[in-house]
Write a protein that holds these residues in place. Structure first.
Motif, PDB file in Angstrom:
ATOM      1  N   ALA A  41       0.810  -1.220   0.000  1.00  0.00           N
ATOM      2  CA  ALA A  41       0.000   0.000   0.000  1.00  0.00           C
ATOM      3  C   ALA A  41       0.845   1.271   0.000  1.00  0.00           C
ATOM      4  O   ALA A  41       0.305   2.374  -0.029  1.00  0.00           O
ATOM      5  CB  ALA A  41      -0.922   0.000   1.219  1.00  0.00           C
ATOM      6  N   LEU A  47      -0.480   5.170  -0.563  1.00  0.00           N
ATOM      7  CA  LEU A  47      -0.448   6.134   0.535  1.00  0.00           C
ATOM      8  C   LEU A  47       0.440   7.335   0.194  1.00  0.00           C
ATOM      9  O   LEU A  47       0.153   8.466   0.606  1.00  0.00           O
ATOM     10  CB  LEU A  47       0.035   5.467   1.820  1.00  0.00           C
ATOM     11  CG  LEU A  47      -0.928   4.458   2.455  1.00  0.00           C
ATOM     12  CD1 LEU A  47      -0.347   3.921   3.758  1.00  0.00           C
ATOM     13  CD2 LEU A  47      -2.288   5.086   2.718  1.00  0.00           C
ATOM     14  N   GLU A  95      -3.759   2.691   5.515  1.00  0.00           N
ATOM     15  CA  GLU A  95      -4.620   2.351   4.375  1.00  0.00           C
ATOM     16  C   GLU A  95      -6.050   2.092   4.822  1.00  0.00           C
ATOM     17  O   GLU A  95      -7.010   2.551   4.215  1.00  0.00           O
ATOM     18  CB  GLU A  95      -4.069   1.125   3.647  1.00  0.00           C
ATOM     19  CG  GLU A  95      -4.904   0.700   2.445  1.00  0.00           C
ATOM     20  CD  GLU A  95      -4.427  -0.615   1.851  1.00  0.00           C
ATOM     21  OE1 GLU A  95      -4.728  -0.851   0.675  1.00  0.00           O
ATOM     22  OE2 GLU A  95      -3.765  -1.398   2.560  1.00  0.00           O
ATOM     23  N   SER A  96      -6.198   1.302   5.884  1.00  0.00           N
ATOM     24  CA  SER A  96      -7.521   0.963   6.414  1.00  0.00           C
ATOM     25  C   SER A  96      -7.377   0.679   7.904  1.00  0.00           C
ATOM     26  O   SER A  96      -6.274   0.437   8.397  1.00  0.00           O
ATOM     27  CB  SER A  96      -8.101  -0.265   5.693  1.00  0.00           C
ATOM     28  OG  SER A  96      -7.246  -1.384   5.833  1.00  0.00           O
ATOM     29  N   ALA A 127      -7.023   6.102   4.755  1.00  0.00           N
ATOM     30  CA  ALA A 127      -7.207   6.373   3.331  1.00  0.00           C
ATOM     31  C   ALA A 127      -8.578   5.962   2.813  1.00  0.00           C
ATOM     32  O   ALA A 127      -9.170   6.655   1.984  1.00  0.00           O
ATOM     33  CB  ALA A 127      -6.103   5.692   2.521  1.00  0.00           C
ATOM     34  N   ASP A 128      -9.092   4.808   3.292  1.00  0.00           N
ATOM     35  CA  ASP A 128     -10.389   4.358   2.782  1.00  0.00           C
ATOM     36  C   ASP A 128     -11.565   4.800   3.666  1.00  0.00           C
ATOM     37  O   ASP A 128     -12.667   4.265   3.557  1.00  0.00           O
ATOM     38  CB  ASP A 128     -10.408   2.845   2.565  1.00  0.00           C
ATOM     39  CG  ASP A 128     -10.345   2.046   3.866  1.00  0.00           C
ATOM     40  OD1 ASP A 128     -10.250   2.666   4.944  1.00  0.00           O
ATOM     41  OD2 ASP A 128     -10.396   0.798   3.798  1.00  0.00           O
TER      42      ASP A 128
END
Length: 206
Positions: A19, A23, A68-69, A98-99
């Motif tokens: 990721a 990112l 990322e999550s 991010a999500d």
């Protein structure tokens, strides 16, 4: 504003840095300056993670912790998540996922708007952390049931290979049998495992 990236994968078969590019692009779009990248292959159920602890030690008040999550940050028990969450808040970090779009506003929002979004964001992150933990519990339970069913069907059967996920191996074998022309990458995606695992199973069957 400065940001620290945290990247995590569960096993050595998975790529914790997968990721990183996404990112980095996210940080660039939001005008964030990356001052640290912390990557490790370790279970999200563990609170004692060397790279995560190093990040929390190095980060300064007002900086961003970018992941990322939520499940990359936590599959922790409620007590351990409370500890980690309290540490992040005590450091004065902005946790941006991010999500999770609501968290993106923490990069720019200040004043009353920032306070409101912070409350909303904290609620959503707590919810997602709980869901990540429940998903982990379900995975563990499925593995246990798979092993128990195998033992019932074959009383003399014993798991072979230290740390082998028997249920996952059986799933990959089944996919390879049903889809002989499918690539290792495609099978890995369907089985939610690393490509290295697929190749290892192929070698065992050869």
């Amino acid at each position: 504003m400065n940001t620290h990236l945290y990247l995590r994968a569960s096993t050595k078969d998975q790529d914790a840095s997968r990721a990183k590019v996404a990112l980095e692009l996210f940080a660039a779009e939001k005008g964030l300056s990356i001052v640290g990248v912390y990557s490790e292959n370790i279970s999200g159920t563990k609170l004692n993670r060397p790279q995560l602890l190093a990040l929390l030690e190095a980060a300064e008040k007002g900086q961003v912790l970018l992941v990322e999550s939520v499940d990359r940050l936590s599959r922790l028990s409620q007590a351990d998540w409370d500890t980690l969450n309290a540490t992040i808040k005590a450091k004065g970090l902005r946790l941006v996922v991010a999500d999770l779009p609501t968290s993106h506003m923490l990069v720019e929002s200040n004043g009353i708007t920032g306070q409101i979004m912070n409350v909303i964001n904290n609620m959503l992150i707590d919810l997602m952390a709980t869901m990540a933990r429940l998903d982990q519990d379900k995975r563990v339970e499925r593995i246990k049931q798979g092993i128990e069913n195998k033992k019932l069907a074959e009383p003399d059967w014993k798991p072979s290979g230290k740390g082998r996920n028997t249920t996952l191996w059986e799933q990959v074998k089944s996919l390879m049998a049903k889809h002989p022309t499918m690539s290792a990458n495609q099978i890995a995606k369907l089985a939610d495992c690393g490509v290295a695992t697929v190749y290892r199973i192929k070698r065992e069957l050869a």
